[in-house]
Enzyme design. Sequence first.
Site, PDB file in Angstrom:
ATOM      1  N   SER A  35       5.133   4.727  -4.270  1.00 56.47           N
ATOM      2  CA  SER A  35       5.165   5.439  -3.000  1.00 56.47           C
ATOM      3  C   SER A  35       6.544   6.076  -2.805  1.00 56.47           C
ATOM      4  O   SER A  35       6.997   6.812  -3.678  1.00 56.47           O
ATOM      5  CB  SER A  35       4.818   4.460  -1.879  1.00 56.47           C
ATOM      6  OG  SER A  35       4.394   5.139  -0.744  1.00 56.47           O
ATOM      7  N   ARG A  58       2.821   1.789  13.055  1.00 50.64           N
ATOM      8  CA  ARG A  58       2.472   0.953  11.905  1.00 50.64           C
ATOM      9  C   ARG A  58       0.955   0.866  11.724  1.00 50.64           C
ATOM     10  O   ARG A  58       0.442   0.903  10.611  1.00 50.64           O
ATOM     11  CB  ARG A  58       3.057  -0.442  12.104  1.00 50.64           C
ATOM     12  CG  ARG A  58       2.677  -1.439  11.052  1.00 50.64           C
ATOM     13  CD  ARG A  58       3.191  -1.027   9.683  1.00 50.64           C
ATOM     14  NE  ARG A  58       2.992  -2.083   8.711  1.00 50.64           N
ATOM     15  CZ  ARG A  58       3.330  -1.963   7.431  1.00 50.64           C
ATOM     16  NH1 ARG A  58       3.877  -0.849   6.978  1.00 50.64           N
ATOM     17  NH2 ARG A  58       3.135  -2.955   6.609  1.00 50.64           N
ATOM     18  N   ASP A  90      -6.731   5.636  -3.948  1.00 50.28           N
ATOM     19  CA  ASP A  90      -5.561   5.994  -3.143  1.00 50.28           C
ATOM     20  C   ASP A  90      -5.737   7.410  -2.611  1.00 50.28           C
ATOM     21  O   ASP A  90      -5.643   8.377  -3.359  1.00 50.28           O
ATOM     22  CB  ASP A  90      -4.298   5.887  -4.017  1.00 50.28           C
ATOM     23  CG  ASP A  90      -3.010   6.175  -3.252  1.00 50.28           C
ATOM     24  OD1 ASP A  90      -3.090   6.614  -2.086  1.00 50.28           O
ATOM     25  OD2 ASP A  90      -1.931   5.952  -3.824  1.00 50.28           O
ATOM     26  N   HIS A 143      -3.982   2.896  -1.422  1.00 52.86           N
ATOM     27  CA  HIS A 143      -2.575   3.112  -1.782  1.00 52.86           C
ATOM     28  C   HIS A 143      -1.847   1.789  -2.027  1.00 52.86           C
ATOM     29  O   HIS A 143      -0.987   1.682  -2.902  1.00 52.86           O
ATOM     30  CB  HIS A 143      -1.901   3.904  -0.658  1.00 52.86           C
ATOM     31  CG  HIS A 143      -0.463   4.212  -0.912  1.00 52.86           C
ATOM     32  ND1 HIS A 143      -0.040   4.922  -2.015  1.00 52.86           N
ATOM     33  CD2 HIS A 143       0.658   3.896  -0.215  1.00 52.86           C
ATOM     34  CE1 HIS A 143       1.282   5.031  -1.976  1.00 52.86           C
ATOM     35  NE2 HIS A 143       1.730   4.426  -0.902  1.00 52.86           N
ATOM     36  N   ASP A 144      -2.183   0.787  -1.243  1.00 53.74           N
ATOM     37  CA  ASP A 144      -1.521  -0.518  -1.353  1.00 53.74           C
ATOM     38  C   ASP A 144      -1.724  -1.203  -2.698  1.00 53.74           C
ATOM     39  O   ASP A 144      -1.071  -2.213  -2.970  1.00 53.74           O
ATOM     40  CB  ASP A 144      -2.019  -1.460  -0.242  1.00 53.74           C
ATOM     41  CG  ASP A 144      -1.074  -1.485   0.943  1.00 53.74           C
ATOM     42  OD1 ASP A 144       0.026  -0.912   0.821  1.00 53.74           O
ATOM     43  OD2 ASP A 144      -1.440  -2.069   1.974  1.00 53.74           O
TER      44      ASP A 144
END
Lengths: 205, 392
Positions: B165, B235, B331, B364-365
């Site tokens: 990232s 967040r 992702d 994405h994580d």
Amino acid sequence: MALKPLDNRRDLSIIADLVEPSSRVLDVGCGEGELLEILATKRNVDGRGVELSQDGVNACVTRGLSVIQGDADQDLGDYPKDAFDYIILSKTIQATRNPGTVLRQMRRIGRHVIVSFPNFGHWKIRVQLGLLGRMPETDTLSDKWYETPNIHLCTVKDFVTLCDELDLEVVQGLMLSGGTVRHASNPGFFDNLLAEEAVFLLKRR
Amino acid sequence: MGTSADISGDQSRNQEEQKLAFEMVTFQSSQPLRLDSGEDLYPVVQAYNTYGTLNADNTNAVLVCHALTLDQHAANVHPATGKEGWWQGMIGPGCPIDTNRFFVICPNVVGGCQGTTGPESINPETGKPYGLDFPVITIADMVRAQVQLIDHLGIDKLFCVAGGSMGGMQTLEWASTYADRVYSAIPIATAARHSAQNIAFHEVGRQAVQADPDWHDGAYYEHGTRPRKGLAVARMAAHITYMSESSLFQKFDRNLQDGEEFTYGFGPDFQIESYLRHQGSTFVDRFDANSYLYITRAMDYFDLAAGHGDSLANAFKDTETRFCVVSFTSDWHYPTTYNKQIVHALNAVAANVSFVEIESDKGHDAFLLDEPEMFSTLRGFIDSTAERRGLG
């Protein structure tokens, strides 16, 4: 990318012998990296690969080979002229959408081009199609017509004609049949009839 | 590895308390950090963690760059949260980045809030926290600060720079601007330029922070408040972009938090709501809201091709660095197409590049999670690269 049974890759060692030691090589359709590994260990080659199947790519990278996921038809345009000493397309050209375009790109990127393919002019194939009236199935072309990834099959004669049109000179032609290899830089009627597979080393005319 | 941390006296007490958990070095006015904005920043405290041992000829150093909301605690228990390091599976003895062989450095980025100088730090001119007086920083500025740290540690050439990232952006910046100091680079789930969609999500987060009355134009430190609600919303919105639709479905679907009935109110009926609220509220305990503004801004400004005649390939011209680019199928935040743009550019300069797309439904994580295929391919890449570097 193309048909590549592991027990039927005698073209790989023949290709490896055509490559000068310590050169830069791009293997297009490198599968799980068998040829790249031979080239790296036996010829000290700086090798890269392009492979369509993600499983193949991941297997290559896990083996420590520099390989990207990509497509011979689409991704060769990225590379600069003369980027490699050799660019290799082993038993893949018959599975590309535009073999002419692929060869033209290879001619631009590599100082030498090596292509191997199953010869559709082999007598067994001619017999199956010509006399029996069936789509051929042989050791080198073992898929059923409805399952094969091979959409652009050609004969030795066809291939040489295309090379001529693309200003690619045949430096070496190797006709593979059974366990034998015959040299034929200018393949004739009997080469086309007897070769199960062919390997060509080409360069720009 | 012990480093003589030259801590200036006016560091906040918070940093003093955390001193044992990581190392710090301060660069004073004699070595200012020259920013893209034209300003010089000093003093700059660089907080970092190291794992493993630097070899005699200083050739086994791996720089690990962290993502937006992470920090230098990549492979150790976090001193504030008590959670294990964010890349614990990647870094450690016997891991792909094997600390038995490599000396791993993980710095907290400039603009961050875990010890490195950022908007929460004391402005020496006013004696108060910078707040919005902190200069806007860029990815290149973060990397420039890391170069100072690497110089300080006596390392000329890094064996590898790796990160996912925003860490991948720093990796690309390193490989482009300091190519001769980077033997290999592993940018993961990243982009060479922030897209309009990426910027859009960040702007939502920044607006949420700035809309919170407790933000006080960034001077909340003096008001004894923190924009908790705004940062939590930021967040929550961002967290959604880190996950895939299918992972949300598998984890939560439409499951209710308590019982089987709707409450016919606006409490967290659904598990996903409760999960996001939890993510938001725990985040504000460990992260500074202004840091969030500055770091997201740095990411938005990132466009590696822009400084190279709008050609990404030019950013890597004549590179001898060996690259391994990694993306994940699910992702959608930094999708495979963004990562393949990097690969295309590297091909255009005939760079040595590997590229793998890992099959994962974690979004994405995934780069932070236990992804065996990512570990095995990176192990293959790192081992073969180490062999070439004579670190076999």
